[in-house]
Design an enzyme around this catalytic site. Sequence first.
Site: not given
Length: 610
Positions: A254, A327
């Site tokens: 992330h 993702d």
Amino acid sequence: MHNRIGWRRWFSGAVVGVLLSVMAVPTPASANPGRSVDPATVLAALMARFMTVEEKVGQLFVVEVYGQDANTVSASNQRLYGVDTPAQVIDKYKPGGVIYFDARRGPDNVRDPRQIATLSNGLQAAAARQRIPVPLLISTDQEGGAVVFRLTAPATAMPGNMALGAAGSTSAAHRSAEVIGTELAAVGINQNYAPVADVNVNPANPVIGVRSVGENPALVSRIVSAQVEGYHSGGTATVAKHFPGHGDTATDSHFGLPEVTHTRAQLEAIDLPPFKSAIRTGVDTIMTAHVVLKSVDPSGAPATMSQPILTGLLRNELGYKGLIVTDALDMGGATGTYPPNVAPVEAFKAGADQLVLAPQMDVAYNAVLAAVRSGEISKKRLDESVTRILALKLKRGLFLHRYVDVERAATVVGAPKHLADAQAITDKTTTLVRNDAGLLPLSKDPRKVLVTGWGVTTTQTLGAALTARGQTSTVAETGTTPSAARIAEVAALAAANDLVVVSTNNAGSINVATGQPTASAAAQQAFVQALVATGKPVVVAAMRNPYDVAYLPTAQTYLATYGYTAGQVESLARVLFGEVNPGGKLPVTIPKADGSGALYPFGHGLRYVG
């Protein structure tokens, strides 16, 4: 037939015709020699004749929308997309999918079953008003457990992947996924970004951890396959993630771009088996990882943008025919290297079909459209992806049944049978790792108990559970990083009690740069040591990763719950008092703090005698 409603009806009717043909009882070969219906072929023909390039490009994107209703006006929709409402986002981009988030991220799409079902119906209605009325894939991340989830109570909280790994039961994994899938389908969420197929072989992994079933590829493969079947039984499409494996990383994708240093042999032995198992079981979708894997792609491109990984390895070598979804493209693992106009194009060229959460949607959409028009992306390649997207929607029955019953949703989500099954499954997962003083199980005798450590809700819930069992409970929550003054204060309080139960949360986490415990880990370690020094019996419950025990050498009694759902806290209380015999077995090895070997091996777990 030339008006917009006529075309929409014709297209829907044609697609439904394909579906009915596929569902029909096959006729004998002699009566229909050589005749069979290939949905992909028919869908490709329909696309070629009736869908514009702009509409096809729209199908590639999965977007987030802000609001609890399709007509909610939100400044965030205006900021991101230049329109006011979720329905207008659908009208503008004609995306293939929408992903729901709770208020923690911002979109605040999921509050209660009726609201979620109403939102889903409203978005599907917006899609049905388009010139080509393709239904939406509506997705979310509902992995189970207490780390990655979107729907909260009354939705049923299952124990999570590592807890399921501790139970080691494929039937429990199947039922857990079936319940989640049933509740998601009831509110119109037809695709779940689960199961996690990563094999967590790195105790320092900051992003996977308990989201993984464990460190053993065979165990992970069995549980993942059972989950795929369970989600399908519940009525939702499945997404195995994060390919080619995110289980041996020390960086959170992330925020940065991790590198998996596995050799090709290690990849085959560790990371790929769960994905192969998921493919054999019929997983609908595989999600990419923003990780570098130079043993397959020496260029250092993240897997999401790597043709050798997505097309070469996943498509060609593993023979995967289903959907590939990225993702989130707004994660640091993607944005750190690829600008908003580059990331979606490179991911698509690498082999992805769906592009999730592309930052700057106008830029991303126009970049892909321009790449198609220039020939950088061939129309054949575009059609291949759109065909796979439509085929999944066809397979999941969305052309026939895109809407859900709002009132039924309220009875399905959190149904008493679901809640009972969740607790029964969870009771098989709690692991008694250390019981050196023979403190457990506790007698029913009344005593004064201090419940302390991490988690306001967690400590309060546990305190209430102990009080319900005749104990006099005092709760003193300290957070993950108690100060020296707070440690001294609570240690003094412990001295006035008969028993201490302390919850930890990643008390073994290490700063990768320094090799030393993080500030929160060091504080928790000092806190447990201070509690033990009072001379009072101390029970340590690791409420997330089970590795904490290696850094708590003075703790004589230690349990791992792998999460902190209400069911996991209740299971902990039941195990403490011997109402449930601890049945969980460590699905990971607990290494010694100095790295010299195993402190507790894979499969370790104590049980009570009798």
